[in-house]
Motif scaffolding. Structure first.
Motif, short mmCIF file in Angstrom:
data_model
loop_
_atom_site.label_atom_id
_atom_site.label_comp_id
_atom_site.label_asym_id
_atom_site.label_seq_id
_atom_site.Cartn_x
_atom_site.Cartn_y
_atom_site.Cartn_z
N GLU A 40 27.77 3.44 -3.38
CA GLU A 40 28.64 2.54 -2.65
C GLU A 40 28.91 2.94 -1.23
OE1 GLU A 40 32.37 2.80 -5.00
OE2 GLU A 40 31.48 1.37 -6.64
N GLU A 41 29.21 4.38 -1.08
CA GLU A 41 29.30 4.75 0.28
C GLU A 41 28.11 4.40 1.16
OE1 GLU A 41 31.88 8.90 0.33
OE2 GLU A 41 30.21 8.67 -1.00
N ASP A 42 26.88 4.55 0.62
CA ASP A 42 25.80 4.35 1.42
C ASP A 42 25.41 2.84 1.73
OD1 ASP A 42 24.78 6.88 1.29
OD2 ASP A 42 23.41 6.53 -0.29
N MET A 43 26.16 2.09 0.85
CA MET A 43 26.02 0.58 1.16
C MET A 43 26.74 0.22 2.18
SD MET A 43 25.17 -1.07 -2.76
CE MET A 43 26.98 -1.66 -2.77
N ILE A 44 28.07 0.98 2.18
CA ILE A 44 29.18 0.64 3.13
C ILE A 44 28.56 0.91 4.45
CG2 ILE A 44 31.27 1.14 3.94
CD1 ILE A 44 32.37 1.73 1.16
N ILE A 45 27.91 2.12 4.56
CA ILE A 45 27.40 2.78 5.68
C ILE A 45 26.47 2.01 6.41
CG2 ILE A 45 26.08 4.77 6.74
CD1 ILE A 45 27.77 6.65 5.13
N THR A 46 25.25 1.44 5.47
CA THR A 46 24.23 0.75 5.78
C THR A 46 24.77 -0.63 6.43
OG1 THR A 46 23.58 0.35 3.72
CG2 THR A 46 22.66 2.03 4.68
N LYS A 61 36.94 2.99 7.77
CA LYS A 61 36.93 2.07 6.58
C LYS A 61 36.63 2.89 5.28
CE LYS A 61 37.96 -1.73 8.53
NZ LYS A 61 39.32 -2.30 8.23
N LEU A 62 35.72 3.93 5.30
CA LEU A 62 35.48 4.70 4.20
C LEU A 62 36.74 5.27 3.54
CD1 LEU A 62 32.25 6.45 4.98
CD2 LEU A 62 32.51 4.65 3.18
N THR A 63 37.54 5.69 4.58
CA THR A 63 38.93 6.39 4.04
C THR A 63 40.09 5.34 3.58
OG1 THR A 63 38.66 7.75 5.79
CG2 THR A 63 40.79 7.54 5.06
N SER A 79 21.70 9.16 9.91
CA SER A 79 20.36 9.69 10.25
C SER A 79 19.67 9.86 9.13
CB SER A 79 20.49 10.75 11.25
OG SER A 79 20.87 11.96 10.64
N ARG A 80 20.34 10.58 7.85
CA ARG A 80 19.57 10.89 6.86
C ARG A 80 18.90 9.66 6.08
NH1 ARG A 80 22.67 16.16 4.66
NH2 ARG A 80 21.98 17.38 6.37
N LEU A 81 20.02 8.55 6.01
CA LEU A 81 19.41 7.41 5.55
C LEU A 81 18.18 6.75 6.38
CD1 LEU A 81 22.97 5.67 4.45
CD2 LEU A 81 21.09 6.48 3.04
N GLY A 82 18.33 6.83 7.71
CA GLY A 82 17.33 6.29 8.50
C GLY A 82 15.93 6.93 8.10
N LYS A 83 16.04 8.01 7.92
CA LYS A 83 14.73 8.97 7.36
C LYS A 83 14.15 8.58 6.09
CE LYS A 83 15.98 12.80 10.57
NZ LYS A 83 16.15 14.05 10.72
N LEU A 84 15.04 8.39 5.47
CA LEU A 84 14.74 8.07 4.05
C LEU A 84 14.14 6.76 4.17
CD1 LEU A 84 17.69 9.19 1.89
CD2 LEU A 84 15.61 10.40 2.06
#
Length: 89
Positions: A40-46, A61-63, A79-84
């Motif tokens: 869920e956090e990853d989806m919000i961030i992306t 917004k995550l808070t 940055s890590r999601l971008g690399k993945l």
């Protein structure tokens, strides 16, 4: 030869005992203790990042959603999601 470091020899050498004082450094409030990121956090961030939203706003917004992540943590995760994503493509 010229010696820059001249030392004096003493007859007796005294050893002094020194007590080490260990104090704990105060931790920042935003540190989450290494909690794993949820999907869920990853989806919000992306989602927000793809819209061009700043990491500081994403952190707020995550808070609001109940996740405590600092701005720095969000930047690192982006940055890590971008690399993945690049490895998958």
């Amino acid at each position: 030869m010229f010696n820059l470091f001249k030392t004096k020899k003493t007859k007796t050498q005294e050893v002094k005992e020194v007590e080490a004082v260990v104090t704990e450094a105060p931790r920042r409030n935003n540190y989450t203790g290494g909690k794993t990121w949820t999907k869920e956090e990853d989806m919000i961030i992306t989602g927000f990042y793809n819209l061009g939203i700043a990491p500081s706003y994403i952190s707020e917004k995550l808070t609001e959603c109940g996740y405590e992540r600092s701005t720095n943590a969000v930047q690192i995760r982006i940055s890590r999601l971008g690399k993945l994503q690049n490895k998958e493509a």
